[in-house]
Write a protein that holds these residues in place. Structure first.
Motif, PDB file in Angstrom:
ATOM      1  N   ILE A 108      -2.791  -7.327   6.631  1.00 23.48           N
ATOM      2  CA  ILE A 108      -1.667  -6.360   5.161  1.00 23.48           C
ATOM      3  C   ILE A 108      -1.488  -5.071   5.698  1.00 23.48           C
ATOM      4  O   ILE A 108      -0.134  -4.931   5.268  1.00 23.48           O
ATOM      5  N   THR A 146       4.016  -7.234  -3.514  1.00 28.69           N
ATOM      6  CA  THR A 146       2.988  -7.874  -4.012  1.00 28.69           C
ATOM      7  C   THR A 146       2.736  -8.549  -3.272  1.00 28.69           C
ATOM      8  O   THR A 146       3.063  -8.507  -2.107  1.00 28.69           O
ATOM      9  N   ILE A 147       0.712  -8.427  -2.836  1.00 30.35           N
ATOM     10  CA  ILE A 147       0.385  -9.149  -2.194  1.00 30.35           C
ATOM     11  C   ILE A 147      -0.776 -10.264  -2.627  1.00 30.35           C
ATOM     12  O   ILE A 147      -1.581 -10.259  -3.484  1.00 30.35           O
ATOM     13  N   LEU A 202      -3.258 -13.039  -1.030  1.00 28.26           N
ATOM     14  CA  LEU A 202      -4.375 -12.925  -0.829  1.00 28.26           C
ATOM     15  C   LEU A 202      -4.875 -14.308  -0.643  1.00 28.26           C
ATOM     16  O   LEU A 202      -5.424 -14.593  -1.685  1.00 28.26           O
ATOM     17  N   VAL A 224      -2.909   0.283  -0.522  1.00 27.78           N
ATOM     18  CA  VAL A 224      -3.741  -0.727  -0.527  1.00 27.78           C
ATOM     19  C   VAL A 224      -3.611  -0.816  -3.004  1.00 27.78           C
ATOM     20  O   VAL A 224      -3.376  -1.422  -3.363  1.00 27.78           O
ATOM     21  N   TRP A 255      -1.765  -7.011  -6.776  1.00 30.93           N
ATOM     22  CA  TRP A 255      -2.202  -8.135  -5.790  1.00 30.93           C
ATOM     23  C   TRP A 255      -2.839  -9.364  -6.919  1.00 30.93           C
ATOM     24  O   TRP A 255      -2.765  -9.405  -7.642  1.00 30.93           O
ATOM     25  N   ALA A 275     -11.484  -7.190  -2.011  1.00 35.22           N
ATOM     26  CA  ALA A 275     -10.860  -6.992  -2.407  1.00 35.22           C
ATOM     27  C   ALA A 275     -10.308  -5.863  -3.952  1.00 35.22           C
ATOM     28  O   ALA A 275     -10.016  -5.340  -4.324  1.00 35.22           O
ATOM     29  N   PHE A 303      -9.366  -2.614  -4.032  1.00 34.87           N
ATOM     30  CA  PHE A 303      -7.958  -2.893  -3.808  1.00 34.87           C
ATOM     31  C   PHE A 303      -7.577  -2.513  -5.192  1.00 34.87           C
ATOM     32  O   PHE A 303      -6.029  -2.591  -5.736  1.00 34.87           O
ATOM     33  N   CYS A 309      -8.168  -5.801  -7.329  1.00 35.79           N
ATOM     34  CA  CYS A 309      -6.850  -6.909  -7.609  1.00 35.79           C
ATOM     35  C   CYS A 309      -7.465  -8.032  -8.624  1.00 35.79           C
ATOM     36  O   CYS A 309      -8.600  -7.516  -9.489  1.00 35.79           O
TER      37      CYS A 309
END
Length: 372
Positions: free
Chosen positions: A114, A124-125, A127, A179, A184, A253, A257, A259
């Motif tokens: 990360i 954008t991530i 996961l 983060v 996310w 997360a 984060f 998410c």
């Protein structure tokens, strides 16, 4: 005939892309489009990179047992998206069988990936929460991102061995602030909560090295750890869908984060424009290693068939093993469920010959289809 090959990986035998290639090899006389599939587990990086024309980044991280590991993650430059799968940073396939137990499995490498993605400029991530060996509640991942977990004496707990029961306080003041500034997407086919009989410990704990006798105490330790996380983040995420994914990485997360959670297959289909491919398709071929009642809960082949139903595109499914009574499931818009094994053989032989067996099975099926 235009055919879409969208087959899930046959675990330990062939990847989604290899399975799709077997269909292409068998049907050279048809137009076959390969759509590699992943649901958040192993192969997620490759599937998204292929669907969105990205690239694979390889960087050294801390492996699941604490040793250096060359981890892979995906980068899609067009929209500054990073794709990370916990199967790389905390993967069960990397775990040492000699010390196979959650206390020896850390998610630290996931946090390192990360950080690498953030350094790369990710906005954008994605996961992917599948294929993990960990049941650490995401503790290792958070440690890599700056969160400090303290014991009763106020000392920082080490990355390994993992000891949820020893956590007495959490200091998130040094959490990498980036983060919370990225978008996310948690991708998983696991919708379990964190705790209880349907949670991370009881459902998958034994697969990750816990004995049956250890489950109650470990779930109790996870519950106390979760209480401290919720106190730290002023959130309540233990019952949220997906909190129990990847041994609680989903919970961490969601808590830290900000998410959103969704099916890995749905996310891939959306970003890869799978529905657009269906517009002029005549047939979709899907499949997986074992087709059973769990598959009917929305695993990849059934998820694919439900998407195809809306466009009235027929679906054929190939599998290494088919549970009794599931050879015909028209209610799921699957016209036929066909085995790939064509002679008596051991499981090892079947897995070793997976691509070859699938190609032969597709050829057999199309001798009939082409004749109609």
């Amino acid at each position: 005939m235009k055919i879409i090959a969208a087959i899930d990986s046959f675990k330990g035998s062939m990847t989604s892309e290899e399975a799709n290639q077997s269909v292409i090899d068998a049907l050279r006389h048809h137009e076959v489009v390969s759509f590699p599939i992943a649901d958040g587990g192993e192969g997620t990086v490759d599937a998204f990179v292929r669907a969105e024309k990205g690239e694979v980044i390889i960087r050294t991280i801390t492996g699941v047992n604490g040793q250096p590991y060359e981890g892979r993650w995906g980068w899609i430059e067009e929209n500054n998206t990073a794709v990370i799968e916990v199967a790389e940073g905390a993967g069960i396939i990397q775990a040492d069988p000699e010390t196979f137990h959650p206390e020896n499995h850390t998610s630290y490498g996931v946090g390192e990936q990360i950080r690498q993605a953030l350094d790369y400029g990710a906005e954008t991530i994605i996961l992917g929460l599948g294929g993990s060996a960990t049941t650490d509640g995401g503790m290792g991942m958070l440690q890599a991102l700056g969160v400090i977990f303290k014991d009763v004496e106020g000392k920082s707990l080490p990355v390994l061995p993992v000891n949820l029961k020893a956590v007495e306080a959490i200091d998130a003041s040094e959490l990498d602030k980036r983060v919370t500034s990225v978008k996310w997407e948690l991708a998983s086919d696991v919708s379990n909560p964190l705790l209880g009989q349907n949670g991370a410990v009881y459902v998958l704990g034994e697969q990750k090295g816990l004995s049956k006798d250890e489950l109650p105490d470990y779930d109790e330790a996870m519950a106390e750890y979760a209480r401290l996380v919720e106190e730290c983040t002023q959130s309540k995420m233990t019952e949220i869908e997906g909190a129990g994914a990847a041994g609680g990485i989903g919970f961490a997360a969601l808590s830290f984060f900000g998410c959103t959670f969704q099916s890995g297959l749905t996310l891939l289909a959306d970003r890869g424009n799978f529905k657009a491919l269906l517009n002029d398709a005549d047939l979709v071929i899907t499949g997986e290693g074992k087709f059973d009642t769990q598959s009917l809960q929305g695993k990849v082949p059934v998820g694919i068939s439900r998407m195809c139903r809306e466009d009235e595109v027929p679906v054929i499914l190939f599998a290494g093993k088919i549970e009794e009574g599931l050879a015909d499931v028209p209610e799921e818009h699957i016209q036929a469920v066909l085995p790939i094994v064509d002679a008596p053989m051991t499981l090892k032989e079947a897995m070793d010959k997976g691509p070859e067996l699938l190609e032969r099975a597709v050829r057999r099926a199309f001798k009939l289809i082409d004749a109609t």
